[in-house]
Design a protein around this motif. Structure first.
Motif, PDB file in Angstrom:
ATOM      1  N   CYS A 220       9.090   7.220 -27.692  1.00 12.79           N
ATOM      2  CA  CYS A 220       8.881   7.249 -26.246  1.00 12.79           C
ATOM      3  C   CYS A 220      10.134   7.832 -25.608  1.00 12.79           C
ATOM      4  CB  CYS A 220       8.641   5.842 -25.711  1.00 12.79           C
ATOM      5  SG  CYS A 220       8.463   5.779 -23.904  1.00 12.79           S
ATOM      6  N   GLU A 221       9.941   8.899 -24.854  1.00  9.98           N
ATOM      7  CA  GLU A 221      11.050   9.503 -24.119  1.00  9.98           C
ATOM      8  C   GLU A 221      10.783   9.327 -22.633  1.00  9.98           C
ATOM      9  OE1 GLU A 221      13.421  13.675 -23.322  1.00  9.98           O
ATOM     10  OE2 GLU A 221      11.770  13.676 -24.747  1.00  9.98           O
ATOM     11  N   ILE A 222      11.666   8.616 -21.962  1.00  9.03           N
ATOM     12  CA  ILE A 222      11.551   8.442 -20.517  1.00  9.03           C
ATOM     13  C   ILE A 222      12.096   9.701 -19.858  1.00  9.03           C
ATOM     14  CG2 ILE A 222      12.312   7.135 -18.502  1.00  9.03           C
ATOM     15  CD1 ILE A 222      12.317   4.644 -20.304  1.00  9.03           C
ATOM     16  N   LEU A 223      11.258  10.328 -19.053  1.00  3.84           N
ATOM     17  CA  LEU A 223      11.641  11.566 -18.375  1.00  3.84           C
ATOM     18  C   LEU A 223      12.260  11.297 -17.012  1.00  3.84           C
ATOM     19  CD1 LEU A 223       8.395  13.606 -19.129  1.00  3.84           C
ATOM     20  CD2 LEU A 223      10.545  13.620 -20.413  1.00  3.84           C
ATOM     21  N   ASN A 224      11.666  10.383 -16.271  1.00  6.40           N
ATOM     22  CA  ASN A 224      12.136  10.074 -14.920  1.00  6.40           C
ATOM     23  C   ASN A 224      11.819   8.628 -14.590  1.00  6.40           C
ATOM     24  OD1 ASN A 224      12.897  12.795 -13.760  1.00  6.40           O
ATOM     25  ND2 ASN A 224      10.778  13.211 -14.330  1.00  6.40           N
ATOM     26  N   ILE A 225      12.725   8.014 -13.871  1.00  5.45           N
ATOM     27  CA  ILE A 225      12.459   6.722 -13.261  1.00  5.45           C
ATOM     28  C   ILE A 225      13.119   6.768 -11.890  1.00  5.45           C
ATOM     29  CG2 ILE A 225      14.413   5.626 -14.410  1.00  5.45           C
ATOM     30  CD1 ILE A 225      12.676   3.038 -14.461  1.00  5.45           C
ATOM     31  N   VAL A 226      12.341   6.443 -10.879  1.00  8.67           N
ATOM     32  CA  VAL A 226      12.850   6.536  -9.511  1.00  8.67           C
ATOM     33  C   VAL A 226      12.225   5.445  -8.660  1.00  8.67           C
ATOM     34  CG1 VAL A 226      11.121   8.263  -8.859  1.00  8.67           C
ATOM     35  CG2 VAL A 226      13.211   8.082  -7.523  1.00  8.67           C
ATOM     36  N   VAL A 227      13.046   4.894  -7.773  1.00  5.08           N
ATOM     37  CA  VAL A 227      12.603   3.890  -6.807  1.00  5.08           C
ATOM     38  C   VAL A 227      13.131   4.304  -5.444  1.00  5.08           C
ATOM     39  CG1 VAL A 227      12.757   1.460  -6.123  1.00  5.08           C
ATOM     40  CG2 VAL A 227      12.616   2.062  -8.552  1.00  5.08           C
TER      41      VAL A 227
ATOM     42  N   ASN B  51       0.802  -1.232   0.000  1.00  2.00           N
ATOM     43  CA  ASN B  51       0.000   0.000   0.000  1.00  2.00           C
ATOM     44  C   ASN B  51       0.834   1.281   0.000  1.00  2.00           C
ATOM     45  OD1 ASN B  51      -2.524  -1.334  -0.030  1.00  2.00           O
ATOM     46  ND2 ASN B  51      -2.317  -1.723   2.164  1.00  2.00           N
ATOM     47  N   GLU B  52       2.074   1.188  -0.423  1.00  2.00           N
ATOM     48  CA  GLU B  52       2.960   2.354  -0.491  1.00  2.00           C
ATOM     49  C   GLU B  52       3.495   2.501  -1.917  1.00  2.00           C
ATOM     50  OE1 GLU B  52       7.221   3.891   1.408  1.00  2.00           O
ATOM     51  OE2 GLU B  52       6.414   1.953   2.016  1.00  2.00           O
ATOM     52  N   VAL B  53       3.449   3.723  -2.438  1.00  2.00           N
ATOM     53  CA  VAL B  53       4.032   3.986  -3.752  1.00  2.00           C
ATOM     54  C   VAL B  53       5.545   4.035  -3.573  1.00  2.00           C
ATOM     55  CG1 VAL B  53       4.180   5.602  -5.679  1.00  2.00           C
ATOM     56  CG2 VAL B  53       1.984   5.231  -4.538  1.00  2.00           C
ATOM     57  N   VAL B  54       6.250   3.106  -4.221  1.00  2.00           N
ATOM     58  CA  VAL B  54       7.689   2.985  -4.009  1.00  2.00           C
ATOM     59  C   VAL B  54       8.513   3.288  -5.247  1.00  2.00           C
ATOM     60  CG1 VAL B  54       7.344   1.340  -2.135  1.00  2.00           C
ATOM     61  CG2 VAL B  54       7.743   0.491  -4.454  1.00  2.00           C
ATOM     62  N   GLY B  55       7.849   3.394  -6.401  1.00  2.00           N
ATOM     63  CA  GLY B  55       8.590   3.677  -7.623  1.00  2.00           C
ATOM     64  C   GLY B  55       7.686   4.232  -8.695  1.00  2.00           C
ATOM     65  N   MET B  56       8.310   4.937  -9.646  1.00  2.00           N
ATOM     66  CA  MET B  56       7.541   5.457 -10.776  1.00  2.00           C
ATOM     67  C   MET B  56       8.429   5.595 -11.997  1.00  2.00           C
ATOM     68  SD  MET B  56       6.878   9.530 -10.429  1.00  2.00           S
ATOM     69  CE  MET B  56       8.241  10.684 -10.316  1.00  2.00           C
ATOM     70  N   ILE B  57       7.747   5.591 -13.136  1.00  2.00           N
ATOM     71  CA  ILE B  57       8.382   5.909 -14.406  1.00  2.00           C
ATOM     72  C   ILE B  57       7.471   6.905 -15.105  1.00  2.00           C
ATOM     73  CG2 ILE B  57       7.329   3.958 -15.643  1.00  2.00           C
ATOM     74  CD1 ILE B  57      10.028   3.722 -17.181  1.00  2.00           C
ATOM     75  N   MET B  58       8.068   7.981 -15.581  1.00  2.00           N
ATOM     76  CA  MET B  58       7.342   9.032 -16.313  1.00  2.00           C
ATOM     77  C   MET B  58       7.876   9.060 -17.736  1.00  2.00           C
ATOM     78  SD  MET B  58       7.461  12.341 -13.763  1.00  2.00           S
ATOM     79  CE  MET B  58       6.497  13.373 -14.869  1.00  2.00           C
ATOM     80  N   ALA B  59       6.960   9.190 -18.689  1.00  2.00           N
ATOM     81  CA  ALA B  59       7.391   9.221 -20.080  1.00  2.00           C
ATOM     82  C   ALA B  59       6.429  10.046 -20.918  1.00  2.00           C
ATOM     83  CB  ALA B  59       7.470   7.798 -20.632  1.00  2.00           C
ATOM     84  N   ILE B  60       6.932  10.420 -22.067  1.00  2.00           N
ATOM     85  CA  ILE B  60       6.110  11.029 -23.111  1.00  2.00           C
ATOM     86  C   ILE B  60       6.114  10.041 -24.269  1.00  2.00           C
ATOM     87  CG2 ILE B  60       5.931  12.888 -24.790  1.00  2.00           C
ATOM     88  CD1 ILE B  60       7.356  14.702 -22.765  1.00  2.00           C
ATOM     89  N   VAL B  61       4.930   9.615 -24.666  1.00  2.00           N
ATOM     90  CA  VAL B  61       4.792   8.712 -25.806  1.00  2.00           C
ATOM     91  C   VAL B  61       4.051   9.485 -26.886  1.00  2.00           C
ATOM     92  CG1 VAL B  61       3.928   6.506 -26.620  1.00  2.00           C
ATOM     93  CG2 VAL B  61       4.708   6.729 -24.239  1.00  2.00           C
ATOM     94  N   LEU B  62       4.807   9.899 -27.867  1.00  2.00           N
ATOM     95  CA  LEU B  62       4.268  10.756 -28.920  1.00  2.00           C
ATOM     96  C   LEU B  62       4.577  10.112 -30.267  1.00  2.00           C
ATOM     97  CD1 LEU B  62       2.797  13.452 -29.315  1.00  2.00           C
ATOM     98  CD2 LEU B  62       5.021  14.567 -29.393  1.00  2.00           C
ATOM     99  N   TYR B  63       3.525   9.701 -30.956  1.00  2.00           N
ATOM    100  CA  TYR B  63       3.647   8.997 -32.223  1.00  2.00           C
ATOM    101  C   TYR B  63       4.504   7.757 -32.027  1.00  2.00           C
ATOM    102  CZ  TYR B  63       1.561  13.298 -33.868  1.00  2.00           C
ATOM    103  OH  TYR B  63       0.734  14.368 -34.033  1.00  2.00           O
ATOM    104  N   GLU B  64       5.622   7.646 -32.729  1.00  2.00           N
ATOM    105  CA  GLU B  64       6.423   6.427 -32.655  1.00  2.00           C
ATOM    106  C   GLU B  64       7.579   6.533 -31.656  1.00  2.00           C
ATOM    107  OE1 GLU B  64       8.509   9.197 -35.234  1.00  2.00           O
ATOM    108  OE2 GLU B  64       6.433   8.545 -35.302  1.00  2.00           O
TER     109      GLU B  64
END
Length: 143
Positions: free
Chosen positions: A63-70, A48-61
């Motif tokens: 995908c740019e990963i902006l952040n990944i953190v754990v 029940n705790e948020v421990v990690g995330m990945i943020m990205a922009i998926v535009l057309y073909e």
């Protein structure tokens, strides 16, 4: 468990973002982030705790990963790997290029990205406050 984030996760997203960038809230307007269909965030929730995330922009073909953190106490438990897997799997039919920037000093992240086929494309001088960054990427061949 990994799931797509929503605006109700704003506080957890900001807490995780602040772990890697003290200006996270200034750089990313989370209140409006979800208004754009090409922005995506996946969260990993353990006990029940948020421990990690990945943020990205998926535009057309692309995908740019902006952040990944754990969170530190959850590292080395394949959470970042699972987040990457989820993102790539979700958009496997559409993305042809995956890119990101990473500090040249962050060897654990660089090694993770290499496992997913990303290669160093270029070095961006003074990209981060304290270091240069590698631009890494991979091109996926479509059948």
């Amino acid at each position: 468990m990994i799931r797509k984030a929503n605006i109700g996760d704003k506080e957890d997203i900001i807490k995780l973002g602040n772990m890697i960038n003290n200006n996270f809230s200034k750089v990313y307007d989370i209140d409006n982030y979800f208004d754009k269909k090409y922005n995506v965030i996946y969260l990993d929730i353990e006990d029940n705790e948020v421990v990690g995330m990945i943020m990205a922009i998926v535009l057309y073909e692309t995908c740019e990963i902006l952040n990944i953190v754990v969170k530190e106490k959850y590292r080395n438990k394949k959470i970042a790997t699972n987040l990457m897997d989820t993102l790539i799997s979700e958009f496997a039919d559409t993305i042809e290029f995956l890119t990101l920037e990473v500090s040249i000093n962050n060897m654990p992240a660089i090694n993770l990205y290499k496992k997913f086929g990303l290669e160093i494309i270029n070095t961006r001088k003074n990209y981060y406050e304290n270091s240069d960054a590698y631009l890494m990427g991979v091109k996926y061949e479509k059948c």
